[in-house]
Design an enzyme around this catalytic site. Structure first.
Site, PDB file in Angstrom:
ATOM      1  N   GLY A  51       0.819  -1.201   0.000  1.00  0.00           N
ATOM      2  CA  GLY A  51       0.000   0.000   0.000  1.00  0.00           C
ATOM      3  C   GLY A  51       0.855   1.255   0.000  1.00  0.00           C
ATOM      4  O   GLY A  51       0.569   2.210   0.709  1.00  0.00           O
ATOM      5  N   HIS A  52       1.901   1.236  -0.822  1.00  0.00           N
ATOM      6  CA  HIS A  52       2.780   2.390  -0.933  1.00  0.00           C
ATOM      7  C   HIS A  52       3.592   2.305  -2.222  1.00  0.00           C
ATOM      8  O   HIS A  52       3.555   1.304  -2.921  1.00  0.00           O
ATOM      9  CB  HIS A  52       3.720   2.495   0.283  1.00  0.00           C
ATOM     10  CG  HIS A  52       4.581   1.293   0.482  1.00  0.00           C
ATOM     11  ND1 HIS A  52       4.251   0.285   1.364  1.00  0.00           N
ATOM     12  CD2 HIS A  52       5.748   0.924  -0.079  1.00  0.00           C
ATOM     13  CE1 HIS A  52       5.186  -0.638   1.341  1.00  0.00           C
ATOM     14  NE2 HIS A  52       6.109  -0.276   0.460  1.00  0.00           N
ATOM     15  N   ALA A  53       4.305   3.396  -2.513  1.00  0.00           N
ATOM     16  CA  ALA A  53       5.244   3.452  -3.632  1.00  0.00           C
ATOM     17  C   ALA A  53       6.560   3.988  -3.089  1.00  0.00           C
ATOM     18  O   ALA A  53       6.604   4.585  -2.013  1.00  0.00           O
ATOM     19  CB  ALA A  53       4.718   4.358  -4.741  1.00  0.00           C
ATOM     20  N   GLY A  98       2.435  -0.391  -4.997  1.00  0.00           N
ATOM     21  CA  GLY A  98       2.326  -1.840  -4.850  1.00  0.00           C
ATOM     22  C   GLY A  98       1.526  -2.255  -3.627  1.00  0.00           C
ATOM     23  O   GLY A  98       1.622  -1.624  -2.568  1.00  0.00           O
TER      24      GLY A  98
END
Length: 137
Positions: A51-53, A98
């Protein structure tokens, strides 16, 4: 960045009746020097991870045991990869959002990373990530 750069990399597999062996060499099998290794395990059923990039970090994600899905998003499209073989790794380039889900019981997710942990390298808010890409929704 675009999802087109993210891809499955087949790692060397040496088959042997006593058990198979796979090895990974930085800048040879993965397109970066490996500076950090971490793994996820004991993920509860129904849980999601990621839940981040990352601004600069490159990663190779491998299902060492069991299976799980990796959902990648470049702000225009998203794509789901099902990982279930320890000799396949998913290359994740910078600036791709992702998420991981659909973990099977007993699964282990290994991640090889191009840099040391840096909290400032993360986009944890999806709208902030889109704004950085110039793709606000």
């Amino acid at each position: 960045m675009s999802l087109a750069r993210c891809r499955i990399i087949e790692l060397p597999k040496i088959a042997d009746p006593r058990g198979n062996l796979t090895f990974i060499e930085g800048q040879r099998h993965v397109p970066f020097e490996i500076r950090r290794v971490f793994y996820l395990y004991d993920v509860p059923g129904g849980a999601e991870r990621g839940g981040h990039a990352h601004r600069e970090l490159e990663q190779l994600i491998i299902a060492m045991s069991g299976s799980f899905d990796v959902i990648l998003d470049d702000g225009r499209e998203n794509k789901r990869f099902h990982l279930n073989r320890s000799y396949y790794g998913l290359y994740l380039c910078p600036m791709i959002w992702g998420e991981l889900d659909n973990f099977s019981s007993g699964s282990v997710c290994l991640v090889l990373a191009s840099n040391y942990y840096d909290p400032d390298d993360y986009y944890r808010d999806y709208q902030e990530y889109l704004a950085a890409l110039g793709r606000e929704k």
